[in-house]
Design an enzyme around this catalytic site. Structure first.
Site, short mmCIF file in Angstrom:
data_model
loop_
_atom_site.label_atom_id
_atom_site.label_comp_id
_atom_site.label_asym_id
_atom_site.label_seq_id
_atom_site.Cartn_x
_atom_site.Cartn_y
_atom_site.Cartn_z
N CYS A 184 0.90 -1.34 0.02
CA CYS A 184 0.04 0.16 -0.05
C CYS A 184 0.97 1.32 0.22
O CYS A 184 0.22 2.49 0.17
CB CYS A 184 -1.03 0.02 1.23
SG CYS A 184 -1.81 -1.68 1.09
N HIS A 234 -2.46 8.32 5.96
CA HIS A 234 -2.97 7.03 5.27
C HIS A 234 -3.98 6.39 5.94
O HIS A 234 -4.78 5.63 5.22
CB HIS A 234 -1.50 6.03 5.77
CG HIS A 234 -1.84 4.57 5.37
ND1 HIS A 234 -1.59 4.45 3.85
CD2 HIS A 234 -1.78 3.39 5.74
CE1 HIS A 234 -2.01 3.05 3.69
NE2 HIS A 234 -2.05 2.71 4.89
N GLU A 292 -0.95 6.05 13.48
CA GLU A 292 -0.42 7.03 12.67
C GLU A 292 -0.76 8.46 13.59
O GLU A 292 -0.09 9.56 13.28
CB GLU A 292 -1.28 7.11 11.48
CG GLU A 292 -0.90 8.12 10.60
CD GLU A 292 -1.50 8.06 9.12
OE1 GLU A 292 -2.49 7.15 8.74
OE2 GLU A 292 -1.25 8.74 8.15
N LYS A 322 -9.82 8.19 2.61
CA LYS A 322 -10.25 6.96 2.29
C LYS A 322 -11.86 6.47 2.85
O LYS A 322 -12.49 5.80 2.64
CB LYS A 322 -9.54 5.82 3.33
CG LYS A 322 -8.23 5.91 2.68
CD LYS A 322 -7.18 4.73 3.04
CE LYS A 322 -5.63 4.26 2.62
NZ LYS A 322 -4.82 5.52 2.79
N HIS A 356 -9.76 1.92 0.60
CA HIS A 356 -8.25 1.76 0.28
C HIS A 356 -7.97 1.34 -0.91
O HIS A 356 -8.03 0.12 -1.06
CB HIS A 356 -7.90 1.02 1.67
CG HIS A 356 -6.38 0.82 1.77
ND1 HIS A 356 -5.33 1.50 1.03
CD2 HIS A 356 -5.60 0.13 2.53
CE1 HIS A 356 -4.35 1.34 1.28
NE2 HIS A 356 -4.22 0.52 2.26
N PHE A 372 1.78 -3.21 4.02
CA PHE A 372 2.18 -4.45 4.76
C PHE A 372 3.75 -4.58 4.62
O PHE A 372 4.53 -4.27 3.54
CB PHE A 372 1.58 -5.72 4.08
CG PHE A 372 0.07 -5.80 4.88
CD1 PHE A 372 -0.37 -4.82 5.46
CD2 PHE A 372 -0.67 -6.87 4.12
CE1 PHE A 372 -1.63 -5.02 6.10
CE2 PHE A 372 -1.79 -7.09 4.72
CZ PHE A 372 -2.49 -6.09 5.71
C1 LIG Z 1 4.20 1.49 8.74
O1 LIG Z 1 4.04 0.45 7.68
C2 LIG Z 1 3.61 -0.81 8.29
C3 LIG Z 1 3.73 -1.70 7.34
O2 LIG Z 1 2.33 -2.55 7.42
C4 LIG Z 1 2.22 -0.42 8.96
O3 LIG Z 1 1.56 -1.74 9.32
C5 LIG Z 1 2.11 0.49 9.88
O4 LIG Z 1 0.80 0.72 9.93
C6 LIG Z 1 2.92 1.73 9.66
N1 LIG Z 1 3.18 2.28 10.68
C7 LIG Z 1 2.10 2.60 11.68
C8 LIG Z 1 2.42 2.66 13.01
O5 LIG Z 1 1.19 3.15 11.14
#
Ligand SMILES: *[C@@H]1O[C@H](CO)[C@@H](O)[C@H](O)[C@H]1NC(C)=O
Ligand SMILES: *[C@@H]1O[C@H](CO)[C@@H](O)[C@H](O)[C@H]1NC(C)=O
Length: 429
Positions: free
Chosen positions: A171, A312, A323, A349, A354, A416
């Site tokens: 993503c 995001h 986030e 979103k 997404h 991911f």
């Molecule tokens: C950073 O990327 C990872 C990848 O999956 C994601 O899971 C994670 O949400 C991101 N970090 C945060 C704490 O949002």
């Protein structure tokens, strides 16, 4: 360092075909998430039966590949590549970049990724092969399958002979594509890059997989438009979506010399990794914190100067909270803002779901338009920020757009595997 600006935009989204249509419907509070349970019995057997589908049909603004592609191209290109092609055409027309000279074609490149590519082809050909053997494997199987063929097709149609590349970072794909392509221009590999991401994998198998990973919203099948609710206390998983977002990136002097319209400048690009877990974020949000911090450092901009963040935030319990924490840690820290209510952050979103590999590029377009039109796009379905409410004190632009001067904005994308990226845009001055 060569400066890079954005001179063209193109999109195919669950809100329709075209950037202007998508943007005006986004600001008007429309939602592109629909029920898919009647599309096939397989969908009806899954825990999540909703998706952000690109609307199909004959009406204006709906997807009908015959309007854009020859029957041969339609056969040769998987749906994600078709979306990439149509969004690229819009972006190139928007930028009025139609090079004919050899040196211009050599200085124009394509950087187009996808998270998953054509799952439909893998699935259908696997079954055909299993039943009928070698003769049932289409000669177009491999070219439809390969993710970099979206970039390949765009270069072939227009004769672009510059760099041709594809990211596939789940993503984060769309954001990495734009950030990496901008660096190619900064470094002198190209003067113009057509960059973005595309995705079309709303297939029962993909939904089954994401549902098994416990990522999807499953409680809203009879109320699809309410399912994607970033930052809301009742959020419980993301809604899968499809589409494409493409930008034309251009070296500043190149854009100025041909009198191109400049939407914004790409000032910074930060990349980081959680180095933690396959699918879950670190609770403290260290990954996104570092990505945003690097983007601002690269841009030479203080956290206090950030006017808007397109998050995001996919509407998952853990992801949005992490986030949110990262944004607060960065923007309220040293050289930051005085209190959380001064942080303007939304997740678009809520309106489109997404878009996986296309999310970062479609959201970069929204971020650029926020700068260009001084309008903050809303977070749909946000009734009560949380949980807990005391951690969610930013201005999340709930439900309706807000007007304010926007000079600097960030667009975040996480994928991911723990990969995190942030793009920093500013008004061009
Ligand atoms: C950073 O990327 C990872 C990848 O999956 C994601 O899971 C994670 O949400 C991101 N970090 C945060 C704490 O949002
Ligand atoms: C946040 O948005 C509001 C408009 O809703 C605006 O008044 C304010 O100045 C914005 N804050 C920043 C830091 O841009």
């Amino acid at each position: 360092m060569r400066r890079v600006v954005i001179t063209g935009l193109g999109a195919v989204t669950p809100l329709g075909i075209g950037v202007r249509r998508t943007w005006s419907r986004l600001l008007d509070g429309h939602c592109g998430v629909v029920s898919i349970k009647d599309k096939s019995p397989r969908f009806a057997s899954l825990p999540s039966q909703i998706a952000g589908l690109v609307p199909e049909g004959k009406e204006h603004g709906a997807w009908n590949p015959k309007n854009w592609l020859s029957p041969g191209d339609e056969r040769r290109m998987a749906t994600f590549a078709q979306y990439a092609m149509v969004a690229s055409e819009e972006a190139l027309n928007d930028a009025e970049w139609h090079p004919k000279k050899a040196e211009e074609l050599q200085a124009t490149g394509v950087y187009m990724g996808s998270g998953i590519g054509s799952l439909d082809d893998v699935y259908d050909i696997t079954i055909a092969f299993e039943k009928g053997g070698y003769r049932k494997v289409s000669p177009l199987f491999v070219p439809r399958l390969l993710i970099n063929l979206a970039a390949g097709h765009v270069s072939m149609r227009y004769g672009f002979k510059g760099p041709n590349h594809a990211a596939t970072t789940a993503c984060t794909t769309g954001a990495h594509s734009i950030g990496d392509a901008a660096r190619l221009i900064m470094f002198g590999d190209a003067d113009v890059m057509i960059a973005g991401g595309a995705e079309s994998c709303i297939h029962p198998l993909a939904i089954a997989g994401f549902a098994r990973a416990r990522s999807l919203a499953t409680d809203w099948n009879d109320r699809p438009q309410l399912a994607s609710r970033p930052f809301d206390k009742d959020r419980a998983g993301f809604v899968i979506g499809e589409g494409a977002g493409v930008v034309v990136l251009e070296e500043l002097e190149h854009a100025k010399s041909r009198g191109a319209r400049i939407y914004a400048e790409i000032k910074g690009y930060g990349l980081s990794s959680d180095a933690y877990h396959m699918t879950a974020p670190r609770e403290d949000g260290e990954g996104p914190y570092l990505a945003m911090k690097h983007a601002l450092r690269h841009a030479g901009i203080e956290p206090s100067a950030v006017d808007y963040i397109n998050a995001h935030a996919t509407s998952t319990t853990l992801g949005d909270a992490a986030e949110n924490r990262a944004i607060n840690n960065l923007l309220l820290g040293e050289h930051g803002k005085e209190n959380a209510s001064q942080i303007n952050v939304s997740s678009t979103k809520g309106a489109i779901g997404h878009l996986l590999g296309a999310a970062g590029s479609v959201e970069a377009i929204f971020t650029v338009l926020a700068l260009y039109s001084n309008t903050l796009p809303p977070t749909l379905n946000l009734d009560t920020p949380g949980n807990p409410p005391e951690d969610f004190k930013c201005n999340y632009i709930a439900k309706t757009p807000q007007q304010c001067q926007v000079n600097v904005a960030l667009s975040n994308s996480f994928g991911f595997g723990g990969t995190n990226a942030s793009l920093c845009f500013s008004k061009y001055r």
